[in-house]
Design an enzyme around this catalytic site. Structure first.
Site, PDB file in Angstrom:
ATOM      1  N   CYS A 146      -3.345   4.591   9.483  1.00  0.00           N
ATOM      2  CA  CYS A 146      -2.080   4.089  10.039  1.00  0.00           C
ATOM      3  C   CYS A 146      -1.492   5.004  11.103  1.00  0.00           C
ATOM      4  CB  CYS A 146      -1.082   3.876   8.915  1.00  0.00           C
ATOM      5  SG  CYS A 146      -1.659   2.695   7.692  1.00  0.00           S
ATOM      6  N   CYS A 183       7.930   3.769   6.122  1.00  0.00           N
ATOM      7  CA  CYS A 183       7.069   3.488   4.972  1.00  0.00           C
ATOM      8  C   CYS A 183       7.897   3.236   3.728  1.00  0.00           C
ATOM      9  CB  CYS A 183       6.110   4.637   4.735  1.00  0.00           C
ATOM     10  SG  CYS A 183       6.945   6.187   4.478  1.00  0.00           S
ATOM     11  N   CYS A 212       0.847  -1.197   0.000  1.00  0.00           N
ATOM     12  CA  CYS A 212       0.000   0.000   0.000  1.00  0.00           C
ATOM     13  C   CYS A 212       0.886   1.253   0.000  1.00  0.00           C
ATOM     14  CB  CYS A 212      -0.929  -0.023   1.212  1.00  0.00           C
ATOM     15  SG  CYS A 212      -2.073   1.367   1.294  1.00  0.00           S
ATOM     16  N   CYS A 213       1.930   1.258   0.874  1.00  0.00           N
ATOM     17  CA  CYS A 213       2.854   2.402   0.919  1.00  0.00           C
ATOM     18  C   CYS A 213       3.553   2.590  -0.429  1.00  0.00           C
ATOM     19  CB  CYS A 213       3.897   2.208   2.017  1.00  0.00           C
ATOM     20  SG  CYS A 213       3.297   2.544   3.685  1.00  0.00           S
ATOM     21  N   CYS A 241      -0.867   8.719   7.208  1.00  0.00           N
ATOM     22  CA  CYS A 241      -2.215   8.429   6.705  1.00  0.00           C
ATOM     23  C   CYS A 241      -3.144   8.115   7.884  1.00  0.00           C
ATOM     24  CB  CYS A 241      -2.177   7.220   5.780  1.00  0.00           C
ATOM     25  SG  CYS A 241      -1.235   7.505   4.276  1.00  0.00           S
TER      26      CYS A 241
HETATM   27  S1  SF4 Z   1       0.666   4.714   5.648  1.00  0.00           S
HETATM   28 FE1  SF4 Z   1      -1.042   3.212   5.591  1.00  0.00          FE
HETATM   29  S2  SF4 Z   1      -2.648   4.063   4.233  1.00  0.00           S
HETATM   30 FE2  SF4 Z   1      -0.741   5.257   3.951  1.00  0.00          FE
HETATM   31  S3  SF4 Z   1       0.217   4.359   2.202  1.00  0.00           S
HETATM   32 FE3  SF4 Z   1       1.119   3.321   3.976  1.00  0.00          FE
HETATM   33  S4  SF4 Z   1      -0.182   1.540   4.428  1.00  0.00           S
HETATM   34 FE4  SF4 Z   1      -1.285   2.838   2.962  1.00  0.00          FE
END
Ligand code: SF4
Length: 253
Positions: free
Chosen positions: A222, A247, A134-135, A219
């Site tokens: 998170c 991240c 996701c990151c 985010c």
């Molecule tokens: S911090 Fe969380 S929502 Fe943001 S990009 Fe990374 S995993 Fe995805």
């Protein structure tokens, strides 16, 4: 206004992030001088250079220094599509008031939709691999876009933030050979108290989530508030081990 609303307002004010955290180190003025010197060096020696801002407390200090000194350092923000509304509101205000241009980079809509369709909205809680995936889509790919053609980038990393960051240098050349970029960390030596003293001194606009015990803001899914005695970054990816808590933007080899 009633007496109770006045006292509630005063109580909230008394507990804000400035009141809780602002405390200058004995060498605060020297730190500001050193930071400004590094930012000027960035312009003279490492241009084109850009500031990566998450709109956190450290980053608003750096943007303020850039603007106050009319430094040729444009700012960019990674708008992941999962930021808090408070962060989005600060982004709007920053774009409206910053002299330095503030550019926003967003992830590919197609990739985000495909990721959520395949893995679900809450994939980041399921495994480290999915969280990093996701990151990668929401942060790392837009970051690569933002850094294209840049000689250097400025971050708000501080040594005090975590064990992972305890040795952050002012000028980080670790990726220079492979990526051709230098990372500059002008607040590496600053304490949390210094950051808030600067914000208080210059009345810098900041993310109100800091007033709700969010020292480190990322985010929304998170990031959570921390409790008394918890580590600075305890509210980030709190379900993971300490060692995994980056991240990828500032991951160490
Ligand atoms: S911090 Fe969380 S929502 Fe943001 S990009 Fe990374 S995993 Fe995805």
């Amino acid at each position: 206004m009633t007496a109770s609303s006045i006292s509630a307002g005063n109580a909230a004010k008394a507990l804000n992030a400035i009141a809780l955290n602002a405390k200058a180190s004995a060498d605060f003025k020297d730190k500001v001088t050193e930071t400004l010197a590094l930012l000027k060096q960035a312009v003279s020696e490492f241009s084109p250079v850009t500031q990566a801002s998450s709109l956190g407390a450290e980053d608003v200090v750096i943007t303020h220094l850039i603007n106050q000194n009319a430094l040729n350092i444009p700012v960019f923000v990674l708008e992941t599509g999962a930021l808090h509304r408070e962060t989005l509101a600060l982004l709007e205000r920053t774009q409206a008031h910053s002299v330095a241009p503030v550019k926003v980079y967003r992830p590919s809509t197609e990739k985000v939709i495909a990721f959520v369709r395949t893995h679900g909205q809450d994939a980041m809680y399921e495994s480290l691999e999915l969280r990093k995936a996701c990151c990668r889509v929401r942060k790392l790919e837009p970051l690569a876009e933002a850094l294209k053609g840049q000689r250097a980038w400025v971050t708000g990393l501080r040594r005090e933030q975590s064990n992972n960051r305890a040795e952050v240098p002012l000028i980080d050349r670790a990726d220079e050979a492979t990526k051709g970029q230098i990372k500059l960390n002008p607040l590496a030596n600053w304490t949390w108290g210094d950051v808030w003293h600067y914000i208080d001194l210059h009345k810098v606009d900041y993310n109100p989530l800091h007033d709700q015990f969010f020292p480190s803001i990322g985010c929304a899914p998170c990031t959570r508030a921390i409790s008394l005695g918890e580590e600075f970054r305890a509210g980030r990816w709190w379900w993971e081990d300490e060692a995994a808590k980056e991240c990828g933007l500032h991951a160490k080899k």
